[in-house]
Design a protein around this motif. Structure first.
Motif, short mmCIF file in Angstrom:
data_model
loop_
_atom_site.label_atom_id
_atom_site.label_comp_id
_atom_site.label_asym_id
_atom_site.label_seq_id
_atom_site.Cartn_x
_atom_site.Cartn_y
_atom_site.Cartn_z
N HIS A 1 4.19 4.21 7.23
CA HIS A 1 2.77 3.87 7.03
C HIS A 1 2.59 3.16 5.69
N GLN A 2 3.22 3.66 4.66
CA GLN A 2 3.05 3.08 3.32
C GLN A 2 3.60 1.66 3.26
N LEU A 3 4.78 1.46 3.85
CA LEU A 3 5.38 0.12 3.81
C LEU A 3 4.56 -0.86 4.64
N VAL A 4 4.05 -0.42 5.79
CA VAL A 4 3.21 -1.28 6.61
C VAL A 4 1.91 -1.61 5.89
N ASP A 5 1.34 -0.63 5.18
CA ASP A 5 0.13 -0.90 4.40
C ASP A 5 0.39 -1.95 3.33
N LEU A 6 1.53 -1.84 2.67
CA LEU A 6 1.89 -2.84 1.67
C LEU A 6 2.03 -4.23 2.27
N ALA A 7 2.55 -4.29 3.51
CA ALA A 7 2.81 -5.57 4.16
C ALA A 7 1.54 -6.30 4.56
N GLN A 8 0.43 -5.60 4.67
CA GLN A 8 -0.87 -6.21 4.97
C GLN A 8 -0.83 -7.11 6.21
N LEU B 1 4.93 -4.73 10.86
CA LEU B 1 4.26 -3.67 11.59
C LEU B 1 5.22 -2.52 11.83
N HIS B 2 4.70 -1.41 12.30
CA HIS B 2 5.53 -0.22 12.52
C HIS B 2 6.73 -0.52 13.42
N VAL B 3 6.50 -1.29 14.46
CA VAL B 3 7.56 -1.57 15.42
C VAL B 3 8.73 -2.32 14.78
N ASP B 4 8.47 -3.01 13.67
CA ASP B 4 9.53 -3.77 13.00
C ASP B 4 10.57 -2.87 12.34
N PHE B 5 10.26 -1.57 12.18
CA PHE B 5 11.17 -0.67 11.48
C PHE B 5 11.81 0.36 12.42
N SER C 1 0.71 -7.85 -6.92
CA SER C 1 0.31 -7.59 -5.53
C SER C 1 0.09 -6.11 -5.39
N PRO C 2 -0.46 -5.65 -4.25
CA PRO C 2 -0.65 -4.22 -4.04
C PRO C 2 0.64 -3.46 -4.24
N SER C 3 0.61 -2.38 -4.98
CA SER C 3 1.83 -1.63 -5.28
C SER C 3 1.67 -0.19 -4.85
N LEU C 4 2.74 0.55 -4.96
CA LEU C 4 2.74 1.93 -4.51
C LEU C 4 1.84 2.81 -5.36
N GLY C 5 1.41 2.32 -6.52
CA GLY C 5 0.52 3.13 -7.34
C GLY C 5 -0.95 2.83 -7.10
N ASP C 6 -1.24 1.85 -6.22
CA ASP C 6 -2.62 1.45 -6.00
C ASP C 6 -3.39 2.49 -5.20
N ASP C 7 -4.70 2.38 -5.21
CA ASP C 7 -5.55 3.33 -4.50
C ASP C 7 -5.21 3.40 -3.03
N LEU C 8 -4.71 2.30 -2.47
CA LEU C 8 -4.36 2.25 -1.06
C LEU C 8 -3.44 3.37 -0.67
N LEU C 9 -2.53 3.75 -1.58
CA LEU C 9 -1.52 4.74 -1.24
C LEU C 9 -1.68 6.04 -2.00
N ALA D 1 4.34 -8.55 1.70
CA ALA D 1 3.17 -9.17 2.31
C ALA D 1 3.46 -10.56 2.87
N ARG D 2 4.72 -10.97 2.92
CA ARG D 2 5.09 -12.27 3.49
C ARG D 2 6.12 -12.08 4.58
N THR D 3 5.98 -12.80 5.66
CA THR D 3 7.02 -12.81 6.69
C THR D 3 8.17 -13.68 6.18
N PRO D 4 9.36 -13.53 6.74
CA PRO D 4 10.49 -14.36 6.30
C PRO D 4 10.24 -15.86 6.44
N ASP D 5 9.34 -16.25 7.34
CA ASP D 5 9.07 -17.67 7.55
C ASP D 5 8.05 -18.24 6.58
#
Length: 442
Positions: A222-229, A233-237, A313-321, A343-347
């Motif tokens: 959940h945390q990594l997906v939140d960071l990815a904005q 997505l969850h299915v990617d992991f 960029s949003p980090s693990l210490g931000d209010d989001l997490l 927050a960026r896809t490889p492309d």
């Protein structure tokens, strides 16, 4: 939560099933009610509806929602064309679908599906999708009908969730779950059962440790997906279960600062496709600092790190997490870089401080090399430390053994079969080894 469709909304579908004469009644032990026999009927495979609220496809549904940019894709009209086509697309795309079709064509439908009184599949979604594909795409006429067990018209939401959990215990049903989708089911049960892992474990027929581990791993995803904005997505992991298992287990009892540093290292390494066997060497308090120093020495990565730190960029210490972590840990050196990369896809491209851009795929490749190098060096250090500690550890064991000998010796000598000569030989051998060890100091 699974919601039973309101029969008032489609009386025709309810009436159709009600009018079907059962071919038999089948005992379903997983059904939570005392009356466990359900009527079995035969209906057209194109008539039944796929469950859009089933946990087996929860992660894949989030991907479809993201691609369609429609948050209510599966909820505004679950039985409508858009939701049903998206769900059918998910089921057709799952691993082993082709093999399932071949098996059904060879052996036919072995077990009936389970549907609500309105014809929504609670169990058997993949098999029904395979039969529909055989009938529509392969024009296999024998796949026109699907055998179904019909639940009572008054079946309640919690009963359907409990039924799914019970059926999940069976091996053939469980194979339809990815670990992430299984964790979604556990998370829902956990919230429903008053956040009591013991109650969830009983529902799932699993140990408390098993359901807790899956729940904790999902929180990390959940945390990594939140960071990815939305970039990931969850299915990617789904293929990264081992990494999240080791991460969740390691940080469970660690102070917030150490947990955040190891988490940053694991998240960045997972995004960069570093082998989890390498990442395990970074389960240490200074993991983030080691990676940062390696990045600072890399001419290709240093500008990316500078850009991330100048425009956080949003980090693990931000209010989001913060709500997920319980408290905000001190900022770690990798957090800004992690937020930028996640927050960026490889492309896509990453912006640099001088207005230039660099390919995210190229950055991930460089990060993989850098993190792998750090992990290898950490692994070598662990082995050196292990070699340095091994003699001391073995000495402690030898001391404990000798203490036990002293304790047991009087009782041994009191036995009639005691052999003092044999014991003296053993003592002499021990003394000789001690002399050799002492001699190595010279």
């Amino acid at each position: 939560m699974i919601r039973l469709p309101n029969p008032m909304l489609d009386q025709d579908r309810v009436a159709l099933l009600r009018a079907r004469k059962p071919v038999r009644h089948v005992l379903v032990p997983a059904w939570p009610r005392e009356q466990k026999e359900l009527p079995q009927v035969e209906v057209e495979v194109a008539w039944v509806r796929f469950s859009t609220l089933n946990h087996r496809t929860r992660a894949e549904q989030r991907r479809e929602i993201h691609l369609a940019r429609q948050l209510d894709l599966f909820t505004v009209d679950p039985l409508g064309a858009a939701a049903q086509e998206a769900q059918y697309r998910i089921l057709r795309g799952q691993e082993g679908f082709k093999e399932l079709k071949e098996d059904l064509k060879e052996r036919g439908q072995q077990d009936p599906a389970i549907i609500t009184a309105e014809g929504v599949l609670i169990n058997g979604n993949r098999r029904t999708a395979a039969l529909r594909s055989l009938h529509q795409d392969d024009v296999w006429l024998r796949a026109r009908y699907v055998q179904c067990l019909v639940l009572p018209e008054d079946a309640q939401t919690e009963e359907l969730v409990d039924l799914e959990a019970e059926l999940q215990v069976a091996r053939d049903f469980k194979q339809e779950y990815s670990w992430i989708n299984e964790a979604f089911l556990i998370e829902e049960l956990y919230d429903r059962e008053g956040k009591d892992f013991d109650r969830v474990a009983r529902r799932m027929h699993r140990t408390v440790a098993d359901v807790r581990d899956l729940h904790e791993k999902l929180q990390q995803v959940h945390q990594l997906v939140d960071l990815a904005q939305g970039a990931r997505l969850h299915v990617d992991f789904t293929d990264n279960e081992s990494a999240f298992t080791e991460l969740a287990k390691h940080i469970r009892t660690k102070p917030p600062a150490e947990a955040d540093g190891v988490r940053s290292a694991y998240f960045l390494g997972t995004l960069a496709n570093v082998e989890y066997r390498k990442l395990r060497h970074l389960r240490r308090p200074d993991a983030a600092e080691l990676i940062q120093r390696e990045i600072e020495r890399d001419p290709a990565l240093k500008p990316v790190l500078d850009a991330a730190q100048s425009a956080p960029s949003p980090s693990l210490g931000d209010d989001l997490l913060d709500d997920l972590l319980g408290e905000a840990p001190p900022a770690q050196p990798l957090n800004d870089l992690l937020g930028l990369v996640a927050a960026r896809t490889p492309d896509e491209s990453l912006p640099l401080g001088d207005g230039q851009k660099v390919s995210a795929r190229q950055v991930l490749s460089s990060l993989r090399s850098a993190i792998t190098n750090v992990a290898d060096e950490a692994g070598d250090e662990e082995r050196d430390q292990s070699a340095a500690k091994a003699p001391l550890v073995q000495a402690d064991k030898a001391i404990n053994i000798l203490k036990r000998i002293l304790k047991d010796l009087p009782k041994g000598r009191a036995q009639g079969e005691w052999d003092e000569h044999v014991f003296a030989v053993k003592v002499a051998e021990i003394q000789g080894l001690l002399d050799e060890i002492e001699g190595t100091r010279a």
